[in-house]
Design a protein around this motif. Structure first.
Motif, PDB file in Angstrom:
ATOM      1  N   ASN A 183      32.556  49.622  39.520  1.00 58.75           N
ATOM      2  CA  ASN A 183      31.964  48.359  39.953  1.00 58.75           C
ATOM      3  C   ASN A 183      32.749  47.711  41.092  1.00 58.75           C
ATOM      4  O   ASN A 183      32.228  46.906  41.847  1.00 58.75           O
ATOM      5  CB  ASN A 183      31.921  47.367  38.780  1.00 58.75           C
ATOM      6  CG  ASN A 183      31.017  47.860  37.673  1.00 58.75           C
ATOM      7  OD1 ASN A 183      29.989  48.476  37.941  1.00 58.75           O
ATOM      8  ND2 ASN A 183      31.405  47.598  36.430  1.00 58.75           N
ATOM      9  N   LEU A 184      34.018  48.089  41.195  1.00 55.49           N
ATOM     10  CA  LEU A 184      34.931  47.529  42.184  1.00 55.49           C
ATOM     11  C   LEU A 184      35.035  46.007  42.064  1.00 55.49           C
ATOM     12  O   LEU A 184      35.095  45.290  43.072  1.00 55.49           O
ATOM     13  CB  LEU A 184      34.511  47.930  43.606  1.00 55.49           C
ATOM     14  CG  LEU A 184      34.760  49.387  43.995  1.00 55.49           C
ATOM     15  CD1 LEU A 184      34.426  49.618  45.451  1.00 55.49           C
ATOM     16  CD2 LEU A 184      36.199  49.810  43.722  1.00 55.49           C
ATOM     17  N   ASP A 185      35.035  45.524  40.833  1.00 53.37           N
ATOM     18  CA  ASP A 185      35.326  44.111  40.628  1.00 53.37           C
ATOM     19  C   ASP A 185      36.846  43.928  40.620  1.00 53.37           C
ATOM     20  O   ASP A 185      37.608  44.887  40.796  1.00 53.37           O
ATOM     21  CB  ASP A 185      34.693  43.591  39.338  1.00 53.37           C
ATOM     22  CG  ASP A 185      35.111  44.423  38.115  1.00 53.37           C
ATOM     23  OD1 ASP A 185      36.141  45.137  38.192  1.00 53.37           O
ATOM     24  OD2 ASP A 185      34.418  44.379  37.091  1.00 53.37           O
ATOM     25  N   MET A 244      39.718  46.917  40.663  1.00 46.61           N
ATOM     26  CA  MET A 244      40.560  47.088  41.843  1.00 46.61           C
ATOM     27  C   MET A 244      42.034  46.941  41.510  1.00 46.61           C
ATOM     28  O   MET A 244      42.889  47.568  42.147  1.00 46.61           O
ATOM     29  CB  MET A 244      40.132  46.102  42.929  1.00 46.61           C
ATOM     30  CG  MET A 244      38.732  46.376  43.462  1.00 46.61           C
ATOM     31  SD  MET A 244      38.236  45.247  44.772  1.00 46.61           S
ATOM     32  CE  MET A 244      39.179  45.874  46.143  1.00 46.61           C
ATOM     33  N   LEU A 245      42.342  46.129  40.509  1.00 45.99           N
ATOM     34  CA  LEU A 245      43.724  46.047  40.038  1.00 45.99           C
ATOM     35  C   LEU A 245      44.126  47.341  39.345  1.00 45.99           C
ATOM     36  O   LEU A 245      45.242  47.854  39.524  1.00 45.99           O
ATOM     37  CB  LEU A 245      43.889  44.860  39.089  1.00 45.99           C
ATOM     38  CG  LEU A 245      44.035  43.482  39.745  1.00 45.99           C
ATOM     39  CD1 LEU A 245      43.855  42.377  38.705  1.00 45.99           C
ATOM     40  CD2 LEU A 245      45.394  43.358  40.436  1.00 45.99           C
ATOM     41  N   LYS A 281      49.315  41.735  42.594  1.00 45.41           N
ATOM     42  CA  LYS A 281      49.694  40.329  42.625  1.00 45.41           C
ATOM     43  C   LYS A 281      50.996  40.156  43.400  1.00 45.41           C
ATOM     44  O   LYS A 281      51.955  40.894  43.194  1.00 45.41           O
ATOM     45  CB  LYS A 281      49.838  39.789  41.202  1.00 45.41           C
ATOM     46  CG  LYS A 281      48.507  39.672  40.464  1.00 45.41           C
ATOM     47  CD  LYS A 281      48.662  39.011  39.106  1.00 45.41           C
ATOM     48  CE  LYS A 281      47.296  38.870  38.427  1.00 45.41           C
ATOM     49  NZ  LYS A 281      47.391  38.215  37.104  1.00 45.41           N
ATOM     50  N   ASP A 282      50.969  39.175  44.305  1.00 41.49           N
ATOM     51  CA  ASP A 282      52.151  38.877  45.109  1.00 41.49           C
ATOM     52  C   ASP A 282      52.245  37.361  45.261  1.00 41.49           C
ATOM     53  O   ASP A 282      51.307  36.731  45.769  1.00 41.49           O
ATOM     54  CB  ASP A 282      52.039  39.554  46.481  1.00 41.49           C
ATOM     55  CG  ASP A 282      53.268  39.313  47.329  1.00 41.49           C
ATOM     56  OD1 ASP A 282      54.304  39.946  47.057  1.00 41.49           O
ATOM     57  OD2 ASP A 282      53.183  38.478  48.257  1.00 41.49           O
ATOM     58  N   GLN A 283      53.358  36.790  44.811  1.00 45.26           N
ATOM     59  CA  GLN A 283      53.546  35.338  44.882  1.00 45.26           C
ATOM     60  C   GLN A 283      52.385  34.589  44.226  1.00 45.26           C
ATOM     61  O   GLN A 283      51.924  33.555  44.711  1.00 45.26           O
ATOM     62  CB  GLN A 283      53.673  34.899  46.341  1.00 45.26           C
ATOM     63  CG  GLN A 283      54.804  35.547  47.115  1.00 45.26           C
ATOM     64  CD  GLN A 283      56.180  35.074  46.647  1.00 45.26           C
ATOM     65  OE1 GLN A 283      56.369  33.903  46.343  1.00 45.26           O
ATOM     66  NE2 GLN A 283      57.131  35.994  46.578  1.00 45.26           N
ATOM     67  N   VAL A 314      46.437  40.262  46.488  1.00 42.69           N
ATOM     68  CA  VAL A 314      46.436  40.749  47.874  1.00 42.69           C
ATOM     69  C   VAL A 314      46.193  42.263  47.863  1.00 42.69           C
ATOM     70  O   VAL A 314      46.456  42.938  46.865  1.00 42.69           O
ATOM     71  CB  VAL A 314      47.773  40.443  48.576  1.00 42.69           C
ATOM     72  CG1 VAL A 314      48.028  38.944  48.614  1.00 42.69           C
ATOM     73  CG2 VAL A 314      48.937  41.179  47.905  1.00 42.69           C
ATOM     74  N   PRO A 315      45.687  42.805  48.955  1.00 44.65           N
ATOM     75  CA  PRO A 315      45.492  44.266  49.028  1.00 44.65           C
ATOM     76  C   PRO A 315      46.833  44.989  49.073  1.00 44.65           C
ATOM     77  O   PRO A 315      47.824  44.460  49.563  1.00 44.65           O
ATOM     78  CB  PRO A 315      44.716  44.460  50.332  1.00 44.65           C
ATOM     79  CG  PRO A 315      44.224  43.116  50.731  1.00 44.65           C
ATOM     80  CD  PRO A 315      45.191  42.130  50.164  1.00 44.65           C
ATOM     81  N   THR A 316      46.831  46.199  48.568  1.00 46.11           N
ATOM     82  CA  THR A 316      47.985  47.074  48.742  1.00 46.11           C
ATOM     83  C   THR A 316      47.846  47.808  50.074  1.00 46.11           C
ATOM     84  O   THR A 316      46.772  47.823  50.687  1.00 46.11           O
ATOM     85  CB  THR A 316      48.079  48.111  47.611  1.00 46.11           C
ATOM     86  OG1 THR A 316      46.876  48.907  47.617  1.00 46.11           O
ATOM     87  CG2 THR A 316      48.241  47.436  46.264  1.00 46.11           C
TER      88      THR A 316
END
Length: 488
Positions: A171-173, A177-178, A185-187, A191-193
């Motif tokens: 589904n790419l929700d 995607m995680l 997760k960043d700060q 965000v994308p890797t």
């Protein structure tokens, strides 16, 4: 392996011979390179030309001096095994270095930025900043493509293209995607890797200007004369088909009627090449600059090379046995989800067996410069000429593997049908301020399809380069016009 057996081996990634300790600086670089790359042995007291043992006059004194030199010259501290062995009544010193868990090591006199070395074949190469960073990541178990890109957001990913690639598998929700490590997760933000941007970033070329594929068909057996050339900027999973399409374009096709349905028989081993192409895309070091993936088609062979040496602890022999270390975890996972990869480590042994079954020469695998090259040799030479059969096979392969032309492609085709157009001309017609990913993919696909051609194919990056429609391109436009009229 006995010392007698080692003396019969050539110098290589894990073995070196020295007559004496008269060149301690070179020896220290070798030990550093072994510790950073895949371990190895240095045998002192051997004529490095004919491998005959000459011995060491005062082995106990030399052993003590050697250990002191290593302690004083290398950082972080390196403690190799040093032992004395006797061959033909001559005493040799054998230094055995293991892959270090505190890499990167460096020569103290040169410092941590310029004194880091890695082993390539039988030579030591100075590591640049990107390679030093990879050596550190490899110790920490961190993949380059799993690192976050904190300045970007989900909006910087081409999710529509990703959904097309996955064809409903995911589904790419946000949760998916995680899980796939496309997001992290960043700060406190999602965000994308780096892997996500490499696979489906809208502006991948902006962040990774060398993450593209350079394909060339050369006349003869060297690169003196180029016959055809294309640069591919496709999303990585789609690049597999783009590369194979280029190779098919310059191959010969026959037919096998032994079964009920006709089966195409190609003059190049497509399944083997497909595996090598996938391996190059998955294992490339995308942190390197100035080094795209390259595919070179010669009359007698096809070379596929990717930036990045083998990961620490790996050798060509390991690779041939099926030992696998994944450099890009995110990219490898996506390729696995798309069934482009079957089982970790199974690909290379399988294609080696397939090459043997087809009567092909053994595949050649080597580290050259800071790159890994795999050479697939052909049973029969294929001259660089374009026959009607090749054009037909190329067009048929495109019809099977690609979707209809996009709006951007139609604009480019229409413009180039009237007169040759430069890149700035095309960008103005499309209303683009710069070469976007969509523009690059459209131009690359039209060139691969043989619908466009360069006015100066010998110099693809020439400033005065223009693109014009081919006869096949004009036919496609004519048919498209007829179809449009028939529906009105």
């Amino acid at each position: 392996m006995t010392i007698e057996t080692l003396l019969k081996q050539p110098e290589g990634k894990t073995l070196e011979f020295k007559r004496d300790l008269s060149s301690p600086k070179k020896l220290m670089k070798t030990l550093v390179a072994f510790a950073n790359t895949a371990g190895g042995k240095v045998i002192i007291g051997v004529d490095d030309k004919n491998r005959s043992p000459v011995g060491i006059a005062h082995p106990l004194d030399e052993e003590e001096r050697l250990c002191s030199m290593i302690a004083d010259a290398i950082s972080p501290r390196l403690v190799p095994n040093v032992e004395m062995v006797t061959v033909e009544n001559k005493t040799l010193l054998v230094i055995e270095v293991f892959l270090s868990g505190t890499r990167p090591h460096w020569v103290k006199a040169e410092g941590p930025e310029t004194g880091v070395y890695v082993r390539l074949g039988s030579t030591n190469r100075q590591a640049d900043r990107e390679l030093i960073a990879e050596l550190r990541r490899s110790v920490e178990g961190i993949a380059f493509d799993e690192l976050p890109m904190p300045d970007l957001t989900v909006a910087d990913l081409d999710l529509a293209a990703m959904k097309t690639v996955f064809r409903g598998r995911h589904n790419l929700d946000e949760k998916e995607m995680l899980t796939l490590r496309l997001l992290t997760k960043d700060q406190g933000r999602l965000v994308p890797t780096k892997g996500a941007v490499l696979i489906c970033g809208k502006e991948r070329s902006l962040h990774f200007p060398d993450a593209w594929v350079q394909c060339g068909r050369f006349i003869g057996r060297d690169k003196a004369r180029i016959f055809d050339h294309i640069d591919l900027y496709d999303h990585l999973p789609q690049a597999v088909d783009g590369i194979l399409l280029f190779l098919k374009k310059h191959a010969m096709r026959g037919a096998d009627f032994s079964e009920v349905r006709r089966k195409d028989v190609w003059s190049i081993p497509l399944e083997i090449l497909r595996e090598v192409v996938i391996n190059a895309l998955v294992h490339a070091d995308y942190s390197q600059r100035g080094a795209p993936i390259r595919v070179a088609f010669f009359d007698d062979r096809i070379e596929i090379e990717n930036p990045g040496i083998l990961l620490p602890g790996m050798t060509i022999e390991d690779m041939r046995r099926g030992v696998s270390k994944i450099r890009n975890h995110v990219i490898a996972r996506i390729f696995r989800e798309l069934n482009l990869i079957e089982q970790w480590g199974s690909g290379i042994p399988r294609i080696l067996r397939e090459a043997e079954a087809l009567g092909l020469p053994d595949l050649q695998m080597e580290e050259i410069g800071m790159r890994v090259r795999v050479t697939v040799f052909l049973v029969e030479q294929i001259a660089a000429t374009k026959s009607a059969e090749q054009v037909e096979a190329h067009d048929e392969a495109h019809d099977e593997a690609h979707e209809p032309m996009t709006e951007v492609e139609q604009v480019i085709m229409t413009a180039c049908a009237h007169s040759p157009q430069s890149t700035p001309d095309l960008l103005r017609m499309l209303g683009y301020k710069s070469r976007t990913g969509n523009f690059k993919r459209a131009l690359s696909r039209l060139l691969a399809m043989g619908l466009l051609e360069m006015t100066n194919p010998q110099k693809p990056r020439a400033r005065n380069q223009r693109y014009r429609s081919t006869h096949s391109g004009e036919e496609v436009l004519r048919k498209a016009g007829q179809d449009k009229e028939s529906t009105q």
